[in-house]
Design a protein around this motif. Structure first.
Motif, PDB file in Angstrom:
ATOM      1  N   UNK A 194       0.808  -1.206   0.000  1.00  0.00           N
ATOM      2  CA  UNK A 194       0.000   0.000   0.000  1.00  0.00           C
ATOM      3  C   UNK A 194       0.846   1.263   0.000  1.00  0.00           C
ATOM      4  N   UNK A 195       2.116   1.166   0.388  1.00  0.00           N
ATOM      5  CA  UNK A 195       2.932   2.358   0.486  1.00  0.00           C
ATOM      6  C   UNK A 195       3.854   2.599  -0.684  1.00  0.00           C
ATOM      7  N   UNK A 196       3.733   1.782  -1.733  1.00  0.00           N
ATOM      8  CA  UNK A 196       4.703   1.832  -2.816  1.00  0.00           C
ATOM      9  C   UNK A 196       4.334   2.793  -3.938  1.00  0.00           C
ATOM     10  N   UNK A 197       3.072   3.217  -4.006  1.00  0.00           N
ATOM     11  CA  UNK A 197       2.616   3.940  -5.193  1.00  0.00           C
ATOM     12  C   UNK A 197       2.582   5.457  -5.046  1.00  0.00           C
ATOM     13  N   UNK A 198       2.256   5.958  -3.842  1.00  0.00           N
ATOM     14  CA  UNK A 198       2.107   7.405  -3.698  1.00  0.00           C
ATOM     15  C   UNK A 198       2.201   7.799  -2.231  1.00  0.00           C
ATOM     16  N   UNK A 199       2.392   9.107  -2.010  1.00  0.00           N
ATOM     17  CA  UNK A 199       2.423   9.624  -0.646  1.00  0.00           C
ATOM     18  C   UNK A 199       1.053   9.484   0.008  1.00  0.00           C
ATOM     19  N   UNK A 200       0.007   9.624  -0.776  1.00  0.00           N
ATOM     20  CA  UNK A 200      -1.349   9.503  -0.237  1.00  0.00           C
ATOM     21  C   UNK A 200      -1.598   8.100   0.294  1.00  0.00           C
ATOM     22  N   UNK A 201      -1.133   7.090  -0.445  1.00  0.00           N
ATOM     23  CA  UNK A 201      -1.312   5.715   0.010  1.00  0.00           C
ATOM     24  C   UNK A 201      -0.445   5.423   1.231  1.00  0.00           C
ATOM     25  N   UNK A 202       0.761   5.993   1.263  1.00  0.00           N
ATOM     26  CA  UNK A 202       1.618   5.815   2.439  1.00  0.00           C
ATOM     27  C   UNK A 202       0.974   6.435   3.665  1.00  0.00           C
ATOM     28  N   UNK A 203       0.337   7.573   3.490  1.00  0.00           N
ATOM     29  CA  UNK A 203      -0.374   8.212   4.599  1.00  0.00           C
ATOM     30  C   UNK A 203      -1.558   7.361   5.033  1.00  0.00           C
ATOM     31  N   UNK A 204      -2.247   6.749   4.070  1.00  0.00           N
ATOM     32  CA  UNK A 204      -3.354   5.847   4.391  1.00  0.00           C
ATOM     33  C   UNK A 204      -2.857   4.668   5.215  1.00  0.00           C
ATOM     34  N   UNK A 205      -1.719   4.122   4.847  1.00  0.00           N
ATOM     35  CA  UNK A 205      -1.168   3.001   5.599  1.00  0.00           C
ATOM     36  C   UNK A 205      -0.874   3.416   7.040  1.00  0.00           C
ATOM     37  N   UNK A 206      -0.278   4.597   7.223  1.00  0.00           N
ATOM     38  CA  UNK A 206      -0.019   5.084   8.572  1.00  0.00           C
ATOM     39  C   UNK A 206      -1.331   5.237   9.342  1.00  0.00           C
ATOM     40  N   UNK A 207      -2.350   5.764   8.684  1.00  0.00           N
ATOM     41  CA  UNK A 207      -3.656   5.932   9.329  1.00  0.00           C
ATOM     42  C   UNK A 207      -4.241   4.584   9.738  1.00  0.00           C
ATOM     43  N   UNK A 208      -4.072   3.581   8.872  1.00  0.00           N
ATOM     44  CA  UNK A 208      -4.587   2.249   9.189  1.00  0.00           C
ATOM     45  C   UNK A 208      -3.872   1.669  10.407  1.00  0.00           C
TER      46      UNK A 208
END
Length: 428
Positions: A194-208
């Protein structure tokens, strides 16, 4: 800044592994006998049942590939007083915000629907509204899968917030004698997808991940169990979350006595190979005490018309080939590896010698190997599955009296035998 650091820290979290492939389709079967009963693991069953019955925590279950982590947790949660919600990262639940949303949706929608029906039968409507006012208000929005609608990270985060706001704490379920929810995520090292594609997805992973902490330590809504065969997963997750938020465990192999019982009483009758009775010590030198490997050996023995040579056992052949390639690290072409091999051939030779010499105790100290070849090379060998790293000895009953230090083992017993053969060839 966080997104950069988070993605950088994924270098030890491979998105696929040849060792994990063995586990993906066999993790449950390796612990079930022909009579469909869970074999042994009495200590682990008691300890994990007690741990999962207490105050909600974030548990990380570690162990070598195919050691039965998933089978153990499924046995406990399916037969105990729990309401398990399963997510298996092998099926791509963390490929994108859309797959994560769909996975959370499918698990929690069913949970809420079932619990609402139960609560309606045991509580008055006024009592429900006063005690859990938002539990019945949560609406799950189903996206049209046929149109392959893309879900934004914020949509997933909003769903997570709504679930948290709607859930009561675990004491509520206990009070009404209703099995509490427990979230189980298999091969959680694949969070990295989930963290490999964009900063937004990396932030989502942190939120999860923060959502997991909120629902365990803070709100005490449910236990979370993360399983992983990746040796560096625990280091990775405590770099993002505080160490106090995560409890590590290691599920190892059976003791030799337990493995012998499994071999003679369950496996041999299943494959009708009684002629192997009394030969467990020899077979154990090749298979170790991991049930899936024992089962595979006996199956291959029968399919070979009972003429299977040790050198023809498929796992041994695979480990031998892997080690031979490892002597030429520059030529390695491992797909989906985010870091390059850092060792030289003589580093691997020293490592194999240390593992073989320490076979009786079953491990070597990570500090000792670091002193011999350096920390970066040790990490690289672990990352490429030439070694398995254990950050804790909790529940690792396959090693007698392990020290309270980081230890390294071979990835499996067949690898030890292959190391012996490779070393003999190198010395010629």
């Amino acid at each position: 800044m966080f997104a950069f650091n988070l993605i950088k820290s994924f270098k030890h979290l491979p998105t696929s592994s040849n060792c994990l492939n063995i586990l993906s389709n066999s993790c449950i079967a390796c612990y079930n006998t022909k009579e469909n009963s869970f074999f042994n693991r009495k200590r682990e069953l008691v300890k994990f049942t007690n741990a999962l019955s207490g105050t909600p925590e974030l548990h990380v279950i570690l162990g070598p590939p195919s050691s039965g982590k998933t089978a153990l947790i499924r046995e406990i949660t399916n037969k105990g007083n729990f309401n398990p919600l399963f997510m298996d990262c092998r099926y791509g639940q963390f490929n994108s915000p859309t797959t994560l949303y769909n996975s959370i949706f499918s698990q929690f929608k069913l949970f809420f629907e079932n619990q609402r029906e139960i609560l309606k039968k045991i509580m008055l409507e006024t009592e429900i509204k006063a005690t859990i006012p938002y539990f019945f208000d949560l609406k799950f929005m189903l996206f049209n899968k046929k149109e392959k609608e893309i879900i934004a990270p914020n949509t997933v985060i909003n769903l997570l917030h709504k679930i948290t706001d709607s859930l009561p704490n675990q004491n509520f379920w206990t009070c009404y004698n209703i099995p509490p929810p427990i979230l189980i995520i298999d091969e959680a090292n694949l969070f990295s997808q989930l963290g490999e594609n964009s900063k937004e997805e990396a932030t989502l992973l942190k939120s999860f991940l923060n959502w997991l902490v909120i629902n365990t330590k803070q709100e005490k809504h449910f236990h979370v169990v993360l399983t992983s065969s990746d040796s560096f997963f625990f280091d990775w997750i405590i770099n993002i979350l505080h160490p106090l938020h995560v409890i590590p465990y290691v599920v190892g192999d059976l003791s030799k006595e337990e493995a012998k019982e499994y071999f003679e009483i369950h496996v041999l009758p299943q494959y009708e190979c009684r002629e192997l009775e009394g030969k467990f010590d020899h077979i154990c030198r090749l298979t170790g005490t991991r049930m899936l490997i024992i089962d595979r050996y006996v199956k291959e023995y029968k399919n070979s018309e009972k003429k299977l040579k040790d050198s023809k056992f498929s796992l041994y052949e695979s480990e031998y080939s892997n080690l031979k390639h490892g002597l030429f690290p520059r030529k390695l072409k491992y797909l989906n590896k985010l870091d390059q091999s850092l060792w030289k051939n003589f580093d691997l030779i020293k490592t194999m010698e240390a593992i073989v010499e320490a076979e009786d105790q079953g491990f070597i100290l990570e500090d000792d190997l670091i002193e011999m070849i350096g920390s970066e090379k040790v990490d690289s060998l672990v990352s490429y599955n030439f070694l398995h790293r254990r950050p804790t000895s909790r529940f690792a009953n396959d090693i007698i009296d392990p020290p309270d230090k980081l230890i390294l083992t071979a990835i499996n017993q067949s690898s030890v035998r292959a190391m012996e053969q490779v070393l003999s060839e190198v010395k010629k």
